[in-house]
Every structure is written in structure tokens, then in C-alpha cells.
Design a protein around this motif. Structure first.
Motif, short mmCIF file in Angstrom:
data_model
loop_
_atom_site.label_atom_id
_atom_site.label_comp_id
_atom_site.label_asym_id
_atom_site.label_seq_id
_atom_site.Cartn_x
_atom_site.Cartn_y
_atom_site.Cartn_z
N LEU A 80 41.66 42.01 45.94
CA LEU A 80 40.55 41.67 45.04
C LEU A 80 40.62 40.17 44.77
O LEU A 80 41.01 39.72 43.69
CB LEU A 80 40.67 42.47 43.74
CG LEU A 80 40.76 44.00 43.90
CD1 LEU A 80 41.27 44.64 42.63
CD2 LEU A 80 39.39 44.55 44.25
N ASP A 81 40.25 39.38 45.78
CA ASP A 81 40.52 37.94 45.74
C ASP A 81 39.85 37.22 44.57
O ASP A 81 40.45 36.40 43.90
CB ASP A 81 40.07 37.30 47.06
CG ASP A 81 40.88 37.83 48.23
OD1 ASP A 81 42.02 38.27 47.96
OD2 ASP A 81 40.37 37.84 49.36
N HIS A 82 38.60 37.58 44.35
CA HIS A 82 37.85 36.92 43.29
C HIS A 82 38.52 37.18 41.94
O HIS A 82 38.74 36.26 41.14
CB HIS A 82 36.41 37.44 43.30
CG HIS A 82 35.54 36.78 42.29
ND1 HIS A 82 35.23 35.44 42.33
CD2 HIS A 82 34.95 37.29 41.18
CE1 HIS A 82 34.47 35.15 41.29
NE2 HIS A 82 34.28 36.25 40.57
N GLU A 83 38.85 38.45 41.71
CA GLU A 83 39.48 38.83 40.44
C GLU A 83 40.85 38.15 40.31
O GLU A 83 41.20 37.65 39.24
CB GLU A 83 39.65 40.35 40.43
CG GLU A 83 39.62 40.95 39.04
CD GLU A 83 39.68 42.49 39.09
OE1 GLU A 83 39.25 43.08 40.09
OE2 GLU A 83 40.17 43.06 38.11
N TYR A 84 41.58 38.10 41.41
CA TYR A 84 42.90 37.49 41.40
C TYR A 84 42.82 36.03 40.97
O TYR A 84 43.58 35.56 40.13
CB TYR A 84 43.52 37.61 42.80
CG TYR A 84 44.85 36.90 42.97
CD1 TYR A 84 45.98 37.35 42.30
CD2 TYR A 84 44.96 35.78 43.80
CE1 TYR A 84 47.20 36.70 42.44
CE2 TYR A 84 46.18 35.13 43.94
CZ TYR A 84 47.28 35.59 43.27
OH TYR A 84 48.49 34.95 43.41
N LYS A 85 41.83 35.33 41.53
CA LYS A 85 41.68 33.90 41.19
C LYS A 85 41.32 33.73 39.73
O LYS A 85 41.80 32.82 39.06
CB LYS A 85 40.62 33.26 42.09
CG LYS A 85 41.19 32.94 43.44
CD LYS A 85 40.26 32.11 44.29
CE LYS A 85 40.82 32.00 45.70
NZ LYS A 85 39.92 32.56 46.71
N GLN A 86 40.48 34.63 39.24
CA GLN A 86 40.09 34.56 37.82
C GLN A 86 41.30 34.74 36.92
O GLN A 86 41.48 34.00 35.95
CB GLN A 86 39.08 35.64 37.51
CG GLN A 86 37.64 35.21 37.76
CD GLN A 86 36.68 36.27 37.28
OE1 GLN A 86 36.99 37.45 37.27
NE2 GLN A 86 35.50 35.83 36.89
N TYR A 87 42.13 35.73 37.25
CA TYR A 87 43.34 35.96 36.45
C TYR A 87 44.26 34.75 36.52
O TYR A 87 44.82 34.33 35.52
CB TYR A 87 44.09 37.21 36.93
CG TYR A 87 43.37 38.52 36.68
CD1 TYR A 87 42.70 38.75 35.47
CD2 TYR A 87 43.37 39.53 37.64
CE1 TYR A 87 42.05 39.95 35.24
CE2 TYR A 87 42.72 40.74 37.40
CZ TYR A 87 42.06 40.94 36.22
OH TYR A 87 41.41 42.12 35.99
N GLN A 88 44.40 34.20 37.74
CA GLN A 88 45.26 33.02 37.91
C GLN A 88 44.83 31.90 36.99
O GLN A 88 45.64 31.26 36.35
CB GLN A 88 45.16 32.54 39.36
CG GLN A 88 46.33 32.96 40.22
CD GLN A 88 46.26 32.31 41.57
OE1 GLN A 88 45.16 32.03 42.08
NE2 GLN A 88 47.41 32.06 42.16
N LYS A 89 43.50 31.72 36.95
CA LYS A 89 42.96 30.62 36.16
C LYS A 89 43.19 30.87 34.67
O LYS A 89 43.62 29.99 33.94
CB LYS A 89 41.46 30.48 36.46
CG LYS A 89 41.02 29.02 36.40
CD LYS A 89 39.55 28.87 36.28
CE LYS A 89 38.71 28.87 37.48
NZ LYS A 89 37.30 28.98 37.31
#
Lengths: 428, 200
Positions: free
Chosen positions: A214-223
Motif C-alpha cells: 500500500l505504497d501511497h498509505e505507507y508514504k503518508q504514514y512515513q510523513k
């Protein structure tokens, strides 16, 4: 004659001590770390009437504190059946509540308490090593949360930890997508309840969203989380994990408070409202030590907060009911004094005042909150302990945990309860 | 008049009160009787599913193929039936139902499950010490199973207002222990609709 009869009945009814008052002895025994004796004390007061659910809940909780996990779950099952039965409305009880007081209704349990039944039943199964049975509880939590949301048109008080725990259970069974859904829901609820999101949940969301692509979600969490390092699922699978829960202090207690509210025609009515008083908070933070590694525990569940929110959400309806009842009682006394003289009317007034007590029932053996930590480790056997700190940073206690056996790819769960002598209670 | 009414009410209350503390009554019923109480998984479901599954597994080709090729009945063991449903289901009675149906068919042979085996082995160890030479059973003579029967129970649960729908799906798989091939997959579904009352 009839007046006297009515007066007497009312007086007798109010003679029962309020539920929260009768809890003192159990609390004392718990603070002395004698759950078995507390269990005997509760069993003495077996109740098949309007407080039956509370009896079952307290009993189940004390059974698990005494290490009787199988028995505790049998009691929880009884409680679940009773909750289902009490969903149907009893007209007789409603009439009683409208004319005498709210304690005339069978106690059905607040939403958060009904959810807590499944949390603790699941924990019992985990203690017994029956993760598949714990998974059944996880599914039941899901059904119940949906039902609660439907009944309250979406404005319900929801327990984030129940979702977090279900995520953990799915993870144990390698059901990654189910775990992800549960963690996502837990994250939403922690935010909705304005609680601090446990750091462990942040790592879980990062780990699983990455693994599931879930790349998009992963990036959001990272941010939004800004965490330096999260163990990947592949690496975690090669290790084991220790999960520790500390059930800290006790849930808040309700006391009756007299309030004067203005009725429609400008007449003041004395009504009795329940208000929550928090039980002491001993531990301000805690550390888990396993072998040479330590990690800070975080508050994952906050029953104190959930109870207050729950009461607040009912308050409007409760006050409306109280005013209706006050007017009804006043009308009866007026009628009686017209027909039987003012003394009789006065007697009815006294009786109705005496019966006007707040419903102070709640599940008192729940903890105030749950402190939580999970720690990934290489498989092996480690000595473990908890260090509890007070609000001045002083060490309150070092609790030894039995040697922990960490198994590759599996979670080992440990639980402790911490209730100490009663100091003072705070309203807010 | 009022006195009469009050008297009657009092008597009524007393009778009601007495009736409330009447003793438990027990009625014996045939075990085949269908009695749905709560709508949860019950003995009827366990019995129905196991008997249908067994008649299905025995009517399929793998059995005759095995019997013709090896000129004997296959040896089967029942493994785990996982409960992945919304209810705490006693899978042990379900497994026992399966075993009974299979053994009684006479088409397959059965070996004891792993937990039972341990007990039997303990007994054999004991015989080694205490039993006479002629009656002693020695170790290393056990029959290995050819197939393992495994399964799981899943549910889908839906509810709106006072209506609930419960859907059970029971999947069983027969696995060849030699090469992990699945030789049979059985599936049985049960659907129940429940209506709950508004008042009590």
C-alpha cells in the motif's frame, strides 16, 4: 392507609445502598492484592436481578485476576448471553425508571463495557494459548462495534484498543490484511478519541502497509509519524515478540450529586445525577525489561476517559428523564394532598425525595487504563521485569515477570495487574 | 370493592411469586431432534455437516482408485479442524462425529490422533515392564496413515436492526500424506436467519 403503603414501598426501595458504595470491601481486598478473597466477597453477593450483569462482569474479572481463565471465560459467556437478552426493552422496567429511579432498570452495560467483555475474554484465551478462540472474540468485537455504531447513528464511544488487540491476534495467525484493517481502524479511533497514538501502532501500520504494497498509505504514514526505523515484516517473522499489558488501577466510580434544574414552568426540581470520580493513578510511566533490552510502555487503553465520555453522551437524555420524573412525582404528591390532606402529600414528597437517587452502577473492576509494550527479540529464554515509576520519577516497584520464552515468528503475551491502597479520589 | 381488588392482586402476586421459584423440569428428547435455541452452531449442525461430508468423501473417485491400486482400504487420520468463525464452536464433537461416520462406513481404516497415540505409547512402555511375554505389544508396529483430513469453519455474519443472517461454510480437505496432494475437497454451507424481539 394507601398513602402510607406507597410511602413505605418507596422508602424500602431506596433503602438499598447504592452499587458503588457496596464496592468498598472488594476494592480494599484488591488493593491488598487478594483477588481470590475479593472473588469470594463478590460471589457472596450473587445477584440474579437488575444488577446481574454487573455481578457477572465483576466475577469474571476477579476470576481472571485469580488466574482462573477458563472459569472467567465461562462467566463472560454468561454475561454475553445476558447482554443479548437485555437488548430487548422491558416495559415494566421502563415504567419503574420513569416513576421511581433509573436503578429500576436492569443494568445493560455501557457500550465500552460491552466491548471490554470481548477484550478480556480474548486476553483469557491468549493466556490459555488458544489464539484461534481469541480470534473468535476479535470477530465478535467487529460485529458488536458495527451494531453499536448503527444503534447510535455513528456517534458512539469506541474503544481503540479493542481494534488494536484484534490486529495483534490476526498478526499471530499471519493474517496480514486483516491485521492491517484492524490497525487502521485503531489508528482512526485513537485520533477520534484524542488519545496519544501508541508508538507501537505507528510501527505496525508502517510495517504492514509496506508489506502489503500500500505504497501511497505507507508514504503518508512515513510523513506523519517521522519514525526513524521500522522493522520489516520479513525480519520480524524471523524473530519473536514479547507483548506485555499492565492493567493499572481501577475504573472511575460514580457518585450521586444533587442538582437543581429548572423545569418548564420555572419550577425548580431537585434531581440526583451521577458523576464520575477517578481512582488514583499511581504509575506515571513504566519500563519493560527483557534480557538487556528495555522499552517504555504506553497507555493503550483508557477506561477512565471512555467512561467519562460515555456518561457525557447520555447526559442530555438522562436530565430529560429526570425532569419528567420530578414533574410526575410532584403531580402525585399534589393529588394526594388534595385528596388526603397536606400531611399525606408531605409524606409522598419525602418518599419521592428519598427514592430520587442517581444510578451509580458501572463495571468497577475494570482497570483505569492499560499500559502496553511490544518488543521484538531473537528467539530464546530471557529474564524479564517491569519497572514502575511514580509521578515524581521515583521507582514505585520492580515487578518481576517469569522468564519469557520467545519463539520465532510468534508472540508471547504477559499480563500484570497493579492496584494499590486507596489514597483519594478526584472528580476531574 | 377496593378491598376485593387488593385481595385478588395480592393472591395473584403470591401465585406469581411461587411460580417463579418452581423447580427445574427436565425432559429427555431424542438426540436427533432439531432444537434451535439461540441460532448459534449446535449439535444438529455438527451432525448434519459431518454425515453429509462423509457420504461425499466416500462416494468420490480417490477412494476406489486407492482401493484398486493398493488392494486395501486407505488409512486416514483426522487432523485439526480450525474454528475461524464468529462463535466458540466445540470442534471436538464435530471431529468425533466425522471419525464415527468414517469408521462405521467400513471403507476406510483409522489410526489414533497424535494426542491419543501418546497415551497408547505410554501404555505400551508400561507393558514392556509389566505385561507377560505372551500378551505384550511391542513398539514399532504402528500403522502409518495414508491421508489426513483437515478443515476449517468460517462464518459470514450480517445484521441490521432486529434481523441477523448467519452463514457458515465448512471446508474439509483430504491430503495425501505421501506427496501433499489434495485428493478431495468438501464444502458444506448453512444459512440461518434470526429475528430478535423488541420487548421482553
Amino acid at each position: 392507609m394507601r398513602v402510607l403503603f406507597v410511602g413505605l414501598t418507596l422508602a424500602v426501595l431506596s433503602g438499598c445502598a447504592s452499587y458503588s458504595q457496596s464496592f468498598q470491601k472488594v476494592e480494599l481486598l484488591l488493593s491488598q492484592q487478594k483477588p481470590q478473597e475479593a472473588l469470594l466477597e463478590v460471589e457472596k453477593r450473587a445477584d440474579s436481578g437488575k444488577n446481574q450483569l454487573l455481578y457477572l462482569l465483576d466475577k469474571a474479572m476477579l476470576q481472571r485476576m485469580s488466574g482462573l481463565f477458563v472459569e472467567s471465560n465461562a462467566t463472560f459467556e454468561q454475561a454475553k448471553i445476558l447482554i443479548e437478552e437485555l437488548r430487548a426493552v422491558s416495559l415494566v422496567e421502563q415504567a419503574g425508571a420513569l416513576t421511581i429511579n433509573d436503578s429500576m432498570m436492569s443494568y445493560e452495560g455501557e457500550d465500552y463495557e460491552q466491548i471490554a467483555v470481548h477484550i478480556y475474554a480474548a486476553l483469557n484465551y491468549i493466556e490459555l494459548g488458544l489464539w484461534d478462540e481469541a480470534r473468535v472474540e476479535a470477530l465478535q468485537v467487529d460485529v458488536l462495534q458495527k451494531k453499536i455504531a448503527e444503534d447510535n447513528d455513528g456517534v458512539s464511544i469506541e474503544d481503540a484498543f479493542s481494534r488494536y488487540l484484534t490486529g495483534l491476534i490476526y498478526e499471530q495467525g499471519s493474517e496480514w490484511s486483516d491485521a492491517m484493517i484492524a490497525y487502521r481502524e485503531a489508528y482512526r479511533l485513537y485520533q477520534k478519541n484524542k488519545q496519544v497514538v501508541p508508538i507501537f501502532l505507528k510501527h505496525d501500520l508502517l510495517r504492514l502497509s509496506r508489506y502489503l504494497g500500500l505504497d501511497h498509505e505507507y508514504k503518508q504514514y512515513q510523513k506523519s509519524f517521522e519514525l526513524k526505523k521500522t522493522l520489516s515484516l520479513r525480519k520480524l517473522k524471523r524473530q519473536g515478540e514479547v507483548v506485555v499489558l499492565l492493567h493499572h488501577s481501577l475504573a472511575p466510580i460514580k457518585r450521586a450529586e444533587n442538582v437543581f434544574v429548572m423545569g418548564e414552568s420555572g419550577v425548580q426540581h431537585r434531581v440526583s445525577l451521577p458523576a464520575y470520580y477517578s481512582r488514583p493513578s499511581y504509575v506515571s510511566h513504566a519500563q519493560l525489561w527483557v534480557g538487556k533490552t528495555s522499552i517504555d510502555m504506553v497507555v493503550a487503553d483508557d477506561f477512565d476517559m471512555l467512561a467519562r465520555k460515555s456518561l457525557e453522551s447520555h447526559k442530555g437524555a438522562m436530565i430529560a428523564r429526570l425532569i419528567t420524573r420530578a414533574i410526575l412525582k410532584k403531580n402525585i404528591s399534589n393529588q394526594v394532598s388534595d385528596n388526603n390532606g397536606s400531611l399525606a402529600g408531605f409524606l409522598v414528597d419525602v418518599a419521592s425525595m428519598a427514592t430520587e437517587t442517581a444510578d451509580t452502577r458501572s463495571w468497577l473492576t475494570l482497570p483505569k487504563n492499560i499500559l502496553f509494550a511490544r518488543l521484538p527479540l531473537q528467539s530464546g529464554t530471557y529474564p524479564a521485569k517491569l519497572i514502575l515509576f511514580g509521578d515524581q520519577g521515583q521507582v514505585l516497584e520492580t515487578m518481576p515477570l517469569a522468564d519469557v520464552e520467545v519463539k520465532r515468528g510468534k508472540k508471547t503475551m504477559l499480563e500484570r495487574t497493579y492496584v494499590r491502597p486507596y489514597v483519594s479520589e478526584k472528580k476531574e | 370493592m377496593i378491598k376485593n381488588v387488593m385481595g385478588l392482586t395480592l393472591v395473584g402476586c403470591l401465585v406469581f411469586g411461587l411460580a417463579a421459584c418452581s423447580t427445574t423440569t427436565v425432559k429427555r428428547v431424542d438426540t436427533d431432534t432439531v432444537q434451535d435455541l439461540s441460532g448459534n452452531w449446535n449439535d444438529t449442525d455438527s451432525r448434519l455437516v459431518s454425515s453429509r461430508m462423509v457420504s461425499d468423501v466416500l462416494s468420490k473417485k480417490w477412494l476406489t482408485t486407492y482401493q484398486v491400486r493398493h488392494e486395501k482400504n486407505p488409512v486416514v487420520i483426522v487432523g485439526e479442524v480450525r474454528n475461524l468463525s464468529h462463535e466458540h464452536i466445540n470442534t471436538r464433537t464435530f471431529i468425533a462425529d466425522l471419525e464415527r461416520e468414517l469408521i462405521n462406513s467400513g471403507e476406510v481404516e483409522f489410526v489414533a490422533s497424535s494426542s491419543e497415540r501418546n497415551e497408547v505409547r505410554d501404555e505400551r512402555d508400561d507393558q514392556e515392564q509389566n505385561a507377560s511375554q505372551s500378551t505384550r505389544n511391542i513398539a514399532g508396529e504402528e500403522v502409518g496413515a495414508d491421508f489426513m483430513l483437515k478443515g476449517q469453519i468460517n462464518t459470514i455474519f450480517d445484521a441490521a436492526k432486529d434481523t441477523q443472517v448467519k452463514y457458515y461454510q465448512i471446508d474439509l480437505t483430504l491430503i495425501n500424506l505421501k506427496d501433499n496432494r489434495k485428493v478431495w475437497i468438501g464444502q458444506k454451507k448453512i444459512k440461518k436467519v434470526l429475528e430478535t424481539g423488541m420487548f421482553r
